[in-house]
Design a protein around this motif. Structure first.
Motif, PDB file in Angstrom:
ATOM      1  N   LEU A 281       6.767  -5.021   0.746  1.00 36.51           N
ATOM      2  CA  LEU A 281       7.870  -5.652   1.458  1.00 36.51           C
ATOM      3  C   LEU A 281       7.419  -7.013   1.957  1.00 36.51           C
ATOM      4  N   GLU A 282       8.408  -7.869   2.114  1.00 34.27           N
ATOM      5  CA  GLU A 282       8.140  -9.206   2.616  1.00 34.27           C
ATOM      6  C   GLU A 282       9.067  -9.451   3.801  1.00 34.27           C
ATOM      7  N   ILE A 283       8.511  -9.888   4.915  1.00 38.24           N
ATOM      8  CA  ILE A 283       9.314 -10.185   6.102  1.00 38.24           C
ATOM      9  C   ILE A 283       9.095 -11.652   6.453  1.00 38.24           C
TER      10      ILE A 283
ATOM     11  N   LYS B  92      -3.026   1.003  11.864  1.00 33.29           N
ATOM     12  CA  LYS B  92      -4.356   0.661  11.294  1.00 33.29           C
ATOM     13  C   LYS B  92      -4.192  -0.113   9.987  1.00 33.29           C
ATOM     14  N   GLY B  93      -4.994   0.222   8.965  1.00 34.63           N
ATOM     15  CA  GLY B  93      -4.940  -0.539   7.718  1.00 34.63           C
ATOM     16  C   GLY B  93      -5.717  -1.839   7.843  1.00 34.63           C
ATOM     17  N   GLU B  94      -5.444  -2.772   6.940  1.00 31.76           N
ATOM     18  CA  GLU B  94      -6.160  -4.047   6.935  1.00 31.76           C
ATOM     19  C   GLU B  94      -5.193  -5.187   7.143  1.00 31.76           C
TER      20      GLU B  94
ATOM     21  N   GLY C  28       0.823  -1.212   0.000  1.00 33.61           N
ATOM     22  CA  GLY C  28       0.000   0.000   0.000  1.00 33.61           C
ATOM     23  C   GLY C  28       0.853   1.255   0.000  1.00 33.61           C
ATOM     24  N   SER C  29       0.252   2.364  -0.454  1.00 36.48           N
ATOM     25  CA  SER C  29       1.035   3.595  -0.592  1.00 36.48           C
ATOM     26  C   SER C  29       1.480   4.138   0.769  1.00 36.48           C
TER      27      SER C  29
ATOM     28  N   TYR D 112      -1.063 -10.754   5.728  1.00 34.03           N
ATOM     29  CA  TYR D 112      -1.151  -9.677   4.740  1.00 34.03           C
ATOM     30  C   TYR D 112      -1.592  -8.393   5.430  1.00 34.03           C
ATOM     31  N   TRP D 113      -0.793  -7.358   5.265  1.00 39.49           N
ATOM     32  CA  TRP D 113      -1.196  -6.055   5.791  1.00 39.49           C
ATOM     33  C   TRP D 113      -1.183  -5.060   4.636  1.00 39.49           C
ATOM     34  N   HIS D 114      -2.207  -4.232   4.585  1.00 37.36           N
ATOM     35  CA  HIS D 114      -2.327  -3.272   3.490  1.00 37.36           C
ATOM     36  C   HIS D 114      -2.886  -1.953   4.013  1.00 37.36           C
ATOM     37  N   ARG D 115      -2.270  -0.866   3.585  1.00 38.17           N
ATOM     38  CA  ARG D 115      -2.876   0.440   3.860  1.00 38.17           C
ATOM     39  C   ARG D 115      -2.448   1.426   2.780  1.00 38.17           C
TER      40      ARG D 115
END
Ligand SMILES: [Zn+2]
Length: 165
Positions: A116-118, A138-140, A76-77, A155-158
């Protein structure tokens, strides 16, 4: 999350080379990171005994095999504008975990597409990294377990809020 009893996990995992509760001769020293296997646990708080069995601990074995226990995908941006803070949150979780659980480590942090991947040695550490980023930023967040809950993709996205016109 599926409700797996401890006994089921023990029964399922004994064949895995990464099984964290596997028994080793005592004392055993990890030839890579120097952890000492003592009283049934890998610990970093001991002197290395002179005549010790040498083997890779489960964490170093995963690192050698490049076979993570969990992977966190960040996207995400918003990530582009808060990258340092987010990476620090992840590294901080590793630091906290390693104080009491030295087998829980970050294996790599690398670009994955725009994100990014961790990768971590342990499913719980991956989940905690995802949850701490979610809590602070926050985010998803989505957690997908597989292999009987022993592996997870997080998966995290914001995206940044669009600027008001
Ligand atoms: Zn090791």
């Amino acid at each position: 999350m599926r409700n797996t009893t401890r006994r089921e996990i023990l029964a399922e995992d004994t064949g895995s080379p990464y099984y964290e509760l596997r028994k080793y001769p005592e004392p055993t020293v990890c030839s890579e990171c120097g952890l000492v296997y003592h009283k049934g646990r890998w610990t970093n708080s001991l002197e290395v005994p002179a005549k010790a069995n040498r083997e890779l601990c489960p964490a170093c074995k995963r690192i050698q095999d490049r076979n993570p226990g969990g992977v966190v995908y960040l996207n995400g941006s918003y990530l582009q504008t808060h990258r340092e803070e987010i990476l620090n949150a992840a590294k901080n979780q590793e630091k906290l975990a390693r104080e009491s659980r030295p087998l829980q480590r970050i294996m790599w942090i690398k670009p994955n597409g725009d994100g990014l991947e961790i990768a971590t040695t342990n499913v719980h550490l991956a989940r905690r990294i995802g949850e701490s980023i979610h809590q602070a930023h926050k985010g998803e967040l989505e957690i997908k377990y597989s292999e009987g809950d022993r592996f997870a993709r997080i998966y995290w996205h914001r995206d940044d809020q669009p600027k008001p016109k």
